[in-house]
Design a protein around this motif. Structure first.
Motif, PDB file in Angstrom:
ATOM      1  N   MET A  39       0.733 -25.000 -30.967  1.00 14.82           N
ATOM      2  CA  MET A  39       1.091 -26.035 -31.928  1.00 14.82           C
ATOM      3  C   MET A  39       1.445 -25.339 -33.228  1.00 14.82           C
ATOM      4  O   MET A  39       0.773 -24.384 -33.634  1.00 14.82           O
ATOM      5  N   GLY A  40       2.501 -25.817 -33.863  1.00 18.33           N
ATOM      6  CA  GLY A  40       2.917 -25.189 -35.104  1.00 18.33           C
ATOM      7  C   GLY A  40       3.534 -26.177 -36.052  1.00 18.33           C
ATOM      8  O   GLY A  40       3.928 -27.290 -35.675  1.00 18.33           O
ATOM      9  N   ALA A  41       3.592 -25.789 -37.313  1.00 18.59           N
ATOM     10  CA  ALA A  41       4.253 -26.573 -38.355  1.00 18.59           C
ATOM     11  C   ALA A  41       5.403 -25.750 -38.900  1.00 18.59           C
ATOM     12  O   ALA A  41       5.247 -24.568 -39.221  1.00 18.59           O
ATOM     13  N   ILE A  42       6.573 -26.375 -39.006  1.00 17.64           N
ATOM     14  CA  ILE A  42       7.788 -25.681 -39.401  1.00 17.64           C
ATOM     15  C   ILE A  42       8.393 -26.387 -40.602  1.00 17.64           C
ATOM     16  O   ILE A  42       8.546 -27.617 -40.594  1.00 17.64           O
ATOM     17  N   ALA A  43       8.714 -25.619 -41.624  1.00 16.70           N
ATOM     18  CA  ALA A  43       9.432 -26.174 -42.767  1.00 16.70           C
ATOM     19  C   ALA A  43      10.901 -26.294 -42.377  1.00 16.70           C
ATOM     20  O   ALA A  43      11.551 -25.296 -42.066  1.00 16.70           O
ATOM     21  N   GLY A  83       2.545 -14.157 -27.388  1.00 11.60           N
ATOM     22  CA  GLY A  83       3.788 -13.922 -28.126  1.00 11.60           C
ATOM     23  C   GLY A  83       4.338 -15.154 -28.791  1.00 11.60           C
ATOM     24  O   GLY A  83       5.498 -15.158 -29.238  1.00 11.60           O
ATOM     25  N   ALA A  84       3.543 -16.229 -28.900  1.00 12.70           N
ATOM     26  CA  ALA A  84       4.015 -17.468 -29.523  1.00 12.70           C
ATOM     27  C   ALA A  84       3.984 -17.342 -31.045  1.00 12.70           C
ATOM     28  O   ALA A  84       2.997 -16.888 -31.619  1.00 12.70           O
ATOM     29  N   HIS A  85       5.066 -17.776 -31.681  1.00 14.80           N
ATOM     30  CA  HIS A  85       5.160 -17.736 -33.141  1.00 14.80           C
ATOM     31  C   HIS A  85       5.601 -19.070 -33.740  1.00 14.80           C
ATOM     32  O   HIS A  85       5.818 -19.155 -34.941  1.00 14.80           O
ATOM     33  N   GLY A  86       5.754 -20.115 -32.916  1.00 15.33           N
ATOM     34  CA  GLY A  86       5.971 -21.442 -33.466  1.00 15.33           C
ATOM     35  C   GLY A  86       7.315 -22.076 -33.218  1.00 15.33           C
ATOM     36  O   GLY A  86       7.446 -23.289 -33.348  1.00 15.33           O
TER      37      GLY A  86
END
Length: 352
Positions: free
Chosen positions: A192-196, A309-312
């Motif tokens: 799970m990630g938050a992206i601007a 290797g997940a970065h979003g």
């Protein structure tokens, strides 16, 4: 609901876990009869109704349901079934869904042609944290929260909203969703990630992707083996729903792909080195929060999903056999394909 009708609720929580909080028809619940959740009009009507009825300092929109990454627009009335593993907001009764382009169009118009963007857009569905999706809605929201892999039906909205009022900044709210989602699913494999996603952050990512696409197309006579190896070892996400995370999956972590390629090409490939470095730098600015856990999915306990290797943020790169979506990866379907040459690399560069 039991009658298969669609209802709107203004949530009235209480502390009694054994009954539903009381609702009054026409006051805090509304019967809309049957609505197609996979139709853009339904989402547009809800957004404009909610924003027109309730005033707030910040606005967040959550779309909950099955998802499967970026999606072309295929008309279910024509007998297509290819939509089933892609898109978002699948509607079982109509066979419909929201494609990437349709979601972007709805949010464009529902935000007054992007003059009044949402503060947080939460795509609470599987595999929606893709550059293709984020770029499509880049002017319609400030932050996107989404998962690169499977999103489990935890629905921990009580935790997401705990302590949230009009003094909580959108970035803090987006980060809280990421953290509380991960905390509510200990032991599960998750991302799970938050992206601007405003232009100041996602614009540089798109430009870096465009530059990498051109650079790779121009150098493939010598770099093809390194690109193939980078694809093989890059973090993937289950694009073909076989429960394995491995080739031929075509959803790749974009940062990890650029990073792997940077360390695989020889030092003489200065253009590739420069392009991959610029892309990882741009992604580091755009992804503001990200959490991942390894583990065993409940439906395949013998399988281990590794997300180290997940970065979003993922991207579509069909260098394996999972290429059925490639024909639809066109400027008519995706803003990213219209504004960058990533689609040309996919169609003409690699397969030339």
């Amino acid at each position: 609901t039991p009658d298969d009708h669609t209802r709107r609720y203004r949530v009235r929580p209480d502390l009694n876990p054994y009954r539903m909080a009381p609702y009054v028809e026409g006051v805090d619940t509304w019967d809309l009869a049957e609505r197609n959740m996979g139709q853009g009009q339904t989402l547009y009507d809800f957004i404009t109704w909610a924003r027109g009825r309730y005033d707030s300092t910040y606005d967040a929109l959550s779309i909950i349901g099955h998802g499967g990454g970026w999606s072309p627009t295929l008309d279910p009335a024509l007998g297509y079934d290819a939509y089933l593993p892609t898109g978002i907001a699948w509607d079982d009764s109509s066979g419909d869904y929201l494609s990437t382009r349709e979601l972007g169009q709805v949010l464009h118009w529902a935000t007054d042609e992007q003059r009044d963007p949402l503060d947080v857009l939460f795509l609470d569905a599987s595999a929606m944290a893709m550059l293709e999706n984020a770029y499509e809605v880049r002017d319609s929201a400030h932050f996107l929260v989404a998962s690169q892999g499977a999103a489990w039906a935890r629905f921990a909205y009580d935790r997401y909203l705990a302590g949230v009022d009009d003094t909580v900044a959108p970035l803090d709210f987006a980060t809280q969703i990421v953290e509380e989602y991960a905390a509510s699913l200990e032991g599960y494999p998750l991302t799970m990630g938050a992206i601007a996603i405003d232009l100041t952050s996602l614009g540089p990512v798109a430009r870096a992707v465009d530059d990498l696409a051109v650079t790779l197309s121009d150098t493939l006579t010598t770099t093809r083996p390194y690109v193939a190896e980078a694809y093989t070892v890059t973090q993937k996400f289950d694009s073909n729903w076989d429960l394995e995370i491995a080739p031929p999956d075509a959803y790749l972590d974009l940062y990890n792909f650029a990073h792997r390629l940077y360390h695989l090409v020889p030092p003489t490939q200065t253009q590739v080195l420069s392009a991959t470095h610029a892309l990882t730098q741009a992604l580091s600015e755009a992804v503001v929060a990200e959490i991942h856990h390894n583990g065993h999915p409940w439906m395949a306990p013998a399988v281990t999903w590794v997300f180290s290797g997940a970065h979003g943020l993922s991207v579509y790169l069909p260098l394996g056999e999972d290429t059925w979506l490639r024909d639809y990866y066109r400027p008519t379907e995706l803003a990213l394909a219209a504004d960058t040459r990533w689609d040309e690399f996919i169609h003409d560069g690699w397969y030339a």
